[in-house]
Structures are given as structure tokens and as C-alpha cells.
Design an enzyme around this catalytic site. Sequence first.
Site, PDB file in Angstrom:
ATOM      1  N   LYS A 248      -1.915  10.188 -27.014  1.00 36.13           N
ATOM      2  CA  LYS A 248      -1.437  11.505 -26.328  1.00 36.13           C
ATOM      3  C   LYS A 248      -1.261  12.546 -27.334  1.00 36.13           C
ATOM      4  O   LYS A 248      -1.923  13.702 -27.219  1.00 36.13           O
ATOM      5  CB  LYS A 248      -0.063  11.183 -25.804  1.00 36.13           C
ATOM      6  CG  LYS A 248      -0.276  10.684 -24.427  1.00 36.13           C
ATOM      7  CD  LYS A 248       1.057  11.030 -23.464  1.00 36.13           C
ATOM      8  CE  LYS A 248       1.288  10.285 -22.297  1.00 36.13           C
ATOM      9  NZ  LYS A 248       2.360  10.562 -21.523  1.00 36.13           N
TER      10      LYS A 248
ATOM     11  N   LYS B   8     -11.311   5.827 -13.352  1.00 37.74           N
ATOM     12  CA  LYS B   8      -9.975   5.660 -12.391  1.00 37.74           C
ATOM     13  C   LYS B   8      -9.910   6.889 -11.447  1.00 37.74           C
ATOM     14  O   LYS B   8      -9.945   7.760 -12.098  1.00 37.74           O
ATOM     15  CB  LYS B   8      -8.792   5.591 -13.155  1.00 37.74           C
ATOM     16  CG  LYS B   8      -8.357   3.881 -13.395  1.00 37.74           C
ATOM     17  CD  LYS B   8      -7.106   3.660 -14.288  1.00 37.74           C
ATOM     18  CE  LYS B   8      -6.050   4.851 -14.300  1.00 37.74           C
ATOM     19  NZ  LYS B   8      -4.847   4.048 -15.180  1.00 37.74           N
TER      20      LYS B   8
ATOM     21  N   LYS C  45      -5.620  12.285 -11.555  1.00 38.80           N
ATOM     22  CA  LYS C  45      -5.503  13.933 -11.387  1.00 38.80           C
ATOM     23  C   LYS C  45      -6.187  14.697 -12.592  1.00 38.80           C
ATOM     24  O   LYS C  45      -6.663  15.598 -12.305  1.00 38.80           O
ATOM     25  CB  LYS C  45      -4.091  14.245 -11.383  1.00 38.80           C
ATOM     26  CG  LYS C  45      -3.607  14.998 -10.024  1.00 38.80           C
ATOM     27  CD  LYS C  45      -2.205  15.473 -10.088  1.00 38.80           C
ATOM     28  CE  LYS C  45      -2.642  16.823 -10.127  1.00 38.80           C
ATOM     29  NZ  LYS C  45      -1.188  17.870 -10.155  1.00 38.80           N
TER      30      LYS C  45
END
Length: 338
Positions: free
Chosen positions: A113, A200, A203
Site C-alpha cells: 500500500k 479479481k 472496485k
Amino acid sequence: MTEKRKQVLSCIQPTGDIHFGNYFGAIKNWVNLQEEYDCVYGVVDYHAMTMPYDVKKLRTNTWDMVFSLLAAGIKPDNLFVQSLIPEHAELCWIFNCFTSFGWMERMTQFKDKSSLSAQKSKDSFISVGLFDYPILQAADILIYKADFVPVGKDQTQHLELTRDIAHRLNNSVGKEYFVMPETLYTETPNIRSTADPSRKMSKSAGEKHYIGIFSDEARIRKQVRSAVTDVGEPDKENMSEGVANLFELMNAGDAKSTADNLLQDYKAGSLKYVDLKDAVGNVLVELAQKFSTKRAELLENKREVKDQIKASSEVIRKQAKETLREVKDLTGLLIPKS
Ligand code: TRP
């Protein structure tokens, strides 16, 4: 005497829409677990602050997630909002002091991240909160003495850290206080993006790559109709990811007998993909309509529902307070008069 049921806990960040990947991969399982276990589920807004975020939107997103989970079948009594239970943050502080810096440096999600955010924006801001995130997660889990934590494989490392913290604290205070929580990997389908089955459903990849559980019929039909199936001739021995994903969606939506019939056709070489897509569309549309109706009902009583969740959070908070008291006692901190 009936034995106490095992405690299940899981949490989700308030990040807008729930899509069918989330639903079939996690939420549906949460809903079913409520029959067999004592469950608490949290909308974790403290976690949502760990990456730069829009302060004007967080509260709305949090309530949105609450309404979505309720519409999907989570019982209000089992649902809490994290910031209504500040003991999570206090336990996190105590845990900070029982966590080795070296363990934290190995956390892969932080590495991913933080490097992602460094690439994305010029002003890459990496908060200490993002680094601390797994310890807050450990507090979420241990504060309710959870036996089982249903999560995806990507959370394995966080669960290991949770057990390391629990061990360290137990050893330091000389008592087997925390029981070790176990990961509950129930068999959940792995739903892919219909627009690009190699990834996958998610969003973050953009609008085409997920189908929302509250989407309207036209949109769902359109997205499913344009699903990628085979590139070139179908290979019956090796079903393509796109076709497999459509079958997976059917099965996940409990339309197994229709799926089996269509699979026979596939094996016989007579399946028309448009029929498979229509069948998938039917399954998803039916679910989306059910969820949307429920959501609309809940929104009609917005005030009451919000009050109900505040009340259930207050009840769930009792357990959190009790654990915190015990931990403060064990670790030598002072305990306020109750
Ligand atoms: N980290 C989890 C995720 O990204 C969310 C989460 C926060 C969580 N606290 C938790 C999951 C406690 C399980 C238990 O999906």
C-alpha cells in the site's frame, strides 16, 4: 446447560459499494455464520483513515456500509461501528507496546500500500496509522476474544501478527489470558471481473470491473452480456477463466441445478454463451432486487435504523470495555471507577 457458542468476528472498511465479489466472497458467508455462532461484525472507520481520505465523505460512507450490510442480511444486533467503541483504539495503544518493530517491518500489505500510494500521487503521504493498521486489527479481534475470524487469504499475515501479539502479552503478564483466534477460511468462490476475468472483481480497477449488489436490472444485464468468455474457439478440456467465472457466479447464487444443465450443454459443445449469460443475469438481478428493496425499506426509517446501530454498538461495547479493564489490570495501568 447449553455450551457457549463460539465467537466470530470480522470487519469491513467503509468503502462505498458492495459488489458481488464482496458478497459471494465474504458477506454471504457472514450472514450464514450468524445461524451457528455468536457473531459481531464491524464497519471499521478508524481503519479507513489510514490512507489519505476525504473528511467530508467518511461518515456518509460509514452509514452507507451499515445500510448495505443490513440489506444484505447482517442482523442489526450483530453490527457495530468502530468509532462508537473507542476502546479499540485504546487497546491498540497497549498492543503497540507489545509489538516488535521487526514484526511490523515484515508486513507485506504495508509495503504494497505504501509503494502504491507513492506511485499514485506526487504528494505521497504515508501515515503512521497505515503502518499501525495491523495492530488496530489485532485489537478489533482480541477485544471480543474471537475464536474465529472469517477473512480472505490476503489477511493471513495479519492474523499471524494478532496471535504473536496475544502470545507476547500472555507471556509478559504470566497468564494465558487471550485465546488464539483462528482464521476461518470457509470455501468462498473467487469471483473475477466480467470485463477482464484475469483479475479479481474489484472496485479499484474501475466501473467495468465490478457489479454492484444494488445495481439496476439494465445495468446488470448489460455488464453480464458483455462478459468476456472465450478468446477464439472454446476449448472444452480447458474452460476459459471467463466462462468458468460465469459458472462460478451461478453456483455462488445458488442456481446449481441450472448451472449443471448448462454445464452438460457446454460439455456437449451445444452451449450458447448468450444462454449462460442470461441465466447469470437472472440470478444476479433477482438478488440485486431483493437487496435493493430491503435497502429502500431501511432508508425509509433512516433515523431509527441509525439509532438502532448506535444502540447495538453500545451493547457490543460492553464486551470491549470488559476486556480493556482486564488488560489494563494485567498490564499495570490504572482503572477508572465504573
Ligand atoms: N484488514 C481487513 C481488510 O482489509 C479489515 C479488518 C479490519 C478486519 N479489522 C479487522 C478483518 C478485524 C477481520 C478482523 O479486509
